[in-house]
Design a protein around this motif. Structure first.
Motif, PDB file in Angstrom:
ATOM      1  N   UNK A   1      45.344  17.387  -7.944  1.00 46.54           N
ATOM      2  CA  UNK A   1      44.465  16.232  -8.080  1.00 46.54           C
ATOM      3  C   UNK A   1      44.691  15.643  -9.447  1.00 46.54           C
ATOM      4  N   UNK A   2      44.974  14.342  -9.482  1.00 46.32           N
ATOM      5  CA  UNK A   2      45.144  13.660 -10.751  1.00 46.32           C
ATOM      6  C   UNK A   2      43.958  12.726 -10.970  1.00 46.32           C
ATOM      7  N   UNK A   3      43.594  12.572 -12.234  1.00 48.50           N
ATOM      8  CA  UNK A   3      42.494  11.706 -12.651  1.00 48.50           C
ATOM      9  C   UNK A   3      43.021  10.734 -13.691  1.00 48.50           C
ATOM     10  N   UNK A   4      43.146   9.466 -13.326  1.00 49.06           N
ATOM     11  CA  UNK A   4      43.572   8.436 -14.266  1.00 49.06           C
ATOM     12  C   UNK A   4      42.336   7.704 -14.767  1.00 49.06           C
ATOM     13  N   UNK A   5      42.112   7.721 -16.055  1.00 53.06           N
ATOM     14  CA  UNK A   5      40.942   7.062 -16.646  1.00 53.06           C
ATOM     15  C   UNK A   5      41.095   5.549 -16.536  1.00 53.06           C
ATOM     16  N   UNK A   6      40.176   4.910 -15.839  1.00 52.92           N
ATOM     17  CA  UNK A   6      40.192   3.445 -15.695  1.00 52.92           C
ATOM     18  C   UNK A   6      38.935   2.833 -16.286  1.00 52.92           C
ATOM     19  N   UNK A   7      38.250   3.585 -17.146  1.00 50.56           N
ATOM     20  CA  UNK A   7      37.013   3.096 -17.761  1.00 50.56           C
ATOM     21  C   UNK A   7      37.247   1.813 -18.524  1.00 50.56           C
TER      22      UNK A   7
ATOM     23  N   UNK B   1      29.228   8.475 -17.543  1.00 48.84           N
ATOM     24  CA  UNK B   1      30.215   8.485 -16.468  1.00 48.84           C
ATOM     25  C   UNK B   1      31.599   8.096 -16.973  1.00 48.84           C
ATOM     26  N   UNK B   2      32.599   8.752 -16.413  1.00 45.85           N
ATOM     27  CA  UNK B   2      34.001   8.424 -16.658  1.00 45.85           C
ATOM     28  C   UNK B   2      34.522   7.841 -15.345  1.00 45.85           C
ATOM     29  N   UNK B   3      35.043   6.627 -15.409  1.00 49.36           N
ATOM     30  CA  UNK B   3      35.564   5.966 -14.212  1.00 49.36           C
ATOM     31  C   UNK B   3      37.037   6.303 -14.084  1.00 49.36           C
ATOM     32  N   UNK B   4      37.397   6.866 -12.924  1.00 54.66           N
ATOM     33  CA  UNK B   4      38.748   7.373 -12.716  1.00 54.66           C
ATOM     34  C   UNK B   4      39.308   6.946 -11.370  1.00 54.66           C
ATOM     35  N   UNK B   5      40.628   6.882 -11.345  1.00 63.68           N
ATOM     36  CA  UNK B   5      41.357   6.729 -10.092  1.00 63.68           C
ATOM     37  C   UNK B   5      41.854   8.130  -9.753  1.00 63.68           C
ATOM     38  N   UNK B   6      41.446   8.633  -8.614  1.00 60.23           N
ATOM     39  CA  UNK B   6      41.763  10.001  -8.200  1.00 60.23           C
ATOM     40  C   UNK B   6      42.848   9.964  -7.132  1.00 60.23           C
ATOM     41  N   UNK B   7      43.849  10.806  -7.296  1.00 59.10           N
ATOM     42  CA  UNK B   7      44.878  10.984  -6.272  1.00 59.10           C
ATOM     43  C   UNK B   7      44.910  12.457  -5.899  1.00 59.10           C
ATOM     44  N   UNK B   8      44.776  12.745  -4.613  1.00 61.81           N
ATOM     45  CA  UNK B   8      44.808  14.129  -4.100  1.00 61.81           C
ATOM     46  C   UNK B   8      46.077  14.290  -3.269  1.00 61.81           C
ATOM     47  N   UNK B   9      46.865  15.293  -3.614  1.00 60.06           N
ATOM     48  CA  UNK B   9      48.105  15.563  -2.901  1.00 60.06           C
ATOM     49  C   UNK B   9      48.065  17.000  -2.398  1.00 60.06           C
ATOM     50  N   UNK B  10      48.185  17.204  -1.090  1.00 58.82           N
ATOM     51  CA  UNK B  10      48.140  18.563  -0.550  1.00 58.82           C
ATOM     52  C   UNK B  10      49.280  19.437  -1.056  1.00 58.82           C
ATOM     53  N   UNK B  11      48.972  20.697  -1.311  1.00 55.47           N
ATOM     54  CA  UNK B  11      49.974  21.722  -1.612  1.00 55.47           C
ATOM     55  C   UNK B  11      50.200  22.498  -0.320  1.00 55.47           C
ATOM     56  N   UNK B  12      51.358  22.333   0.271  1.00 59.70           N
ATOM     57  CA  UNK B  12      51.636  22.896   1.584  1.00 59.70           C
ATOM     58  C   UNK B  12      52.785  23.895   1.483  1.00 59.70           C
ATOM     59  N   UNK B  13      52.622  25.019   2.149  1.00 57.18           N
ATOM     60  CA  UNK B  13      53.680  26.020   2.235  1.00 57.18           C
ATOM     61  C   UNK B  13      53.695  26.565   3.648  1.00 57.18           C
ATOM     62  N   UNK B  14      54.851  26.547   4.274  1.00 60.12           N
ATOM     63  CA  UNK B  14      54.961  27.055   5.644  1.00 60.12           C
ATOM     64  C   UNK B  14      54.082  26.299   6.622  1.00 60.12           C
ATOM     65  N   UNK B  15      53.868  25.016   6.356  1.00 61.24           N
ATOM     66  CA  UNK B  15      53.046  24.194   7.244  1.00 61.24           C
ATOM     67  C   UNK B  15      51.550  24.360   7.064  1.00 61.24           C
ATOM     68  N   UNK B  16      51.137  25.185   6.110  1.00 61.70           N
ATOM     69  CA  UNK B  16      49.712  25.436   5.882  1.00 61.70           C
ATOM     70  C   UNK B  16      49.306  24.897   4.517  1.00 61.70           C
ATOM     71  N   UNK B  17      48.181  24.159   4.484  1.00 60.80           N
ATOM     72  CA  UNK B  17      47.685  23.647   3.215  1.00 60.80           C
ATOM     73  C   UNK B  17      47.037  24.779   2.429  1.00 60.80           C
ATOM     74  N   UNK B  18      47.533  24.978   1.192  1.00 62.26           N
ATOM     75  CA  UNK B  18      47.035  26.052   0.339  1.00 62.26           C
ATOM     76  C   UNK B  18      46.055  25.537  -0.716  1.00 62.26           C
ATOM     77  N   UNK B  19      46.062  24.256  -0.936  1.00 68.14           N
ATOM     78  CA  UNK B  19      45.227  23.649  -1.958  1.00 68.14           C
ATOM     79  C   UNK B  19      45.682  22.237  -2.195  1.00 68.14           C
TER      80      UNK B  19
END
Length: 109
Positions: free
Chosen positions: A103-109, A82-100
């Motif tokens: 996601x960042x993964x910071x290794x905190x192992x 296992x790799x222990x990570x801090x995950x941050x998810x940020x929406x990609x929005x265009x025209x008020x609609x989420x397209x995706x």
């Protein structure tokens, strides 16, 4: 010369994305990985081709949802540990609609 509009400089975003020390992925709204940087590949032990065949729910328990999210997880490496990570998810929005999401993964192992 660094300009005030640095993000508009050719290649600036691609350079940031590919060379960032944290793993970064871009996923669509269904959790399909579309882009991954070199740090994510090293962190999880996959080739780019292998990782792009995996969906986010296969990589870790992904509930989707909307808005920004931050959490800490243990994500399995390709070799089984296992790799222990801090995950941050940020929406990609265009025209008020989420397209995706970014996601960042910071290794905190």
């Amino acid at each position: 010369m660094l300009r005030n509009n640095v993000l508009e400089q050719p290649g600036a975003f691609q350079n940031f994305f590919e060379n960032h020390p944290d793993g970064i992925c871009v996923v669509d709204v269904d959790g399909h990985l579309l882009h991954v940087n070199a740090s994510a590949l090293r962190m999880f032990g996959y080739t780019r081709e292998e990782l792009l065949q995996i969906t986010l729910p296969q990589l870790f328990d992904w509930s989707g949802g909307s808005g920004e999210a931050r959490l800490e997880l243990a994500i399995p490496h390709k070799r089984g540990f296992f790799v222990y990570v801090r995950v941050t998810c940020i929406p990609l929005v265009s025209g008020g609609q989420e397209l995706g999401r970014f996601i960042t993964f910071e290794d905190i192992s």
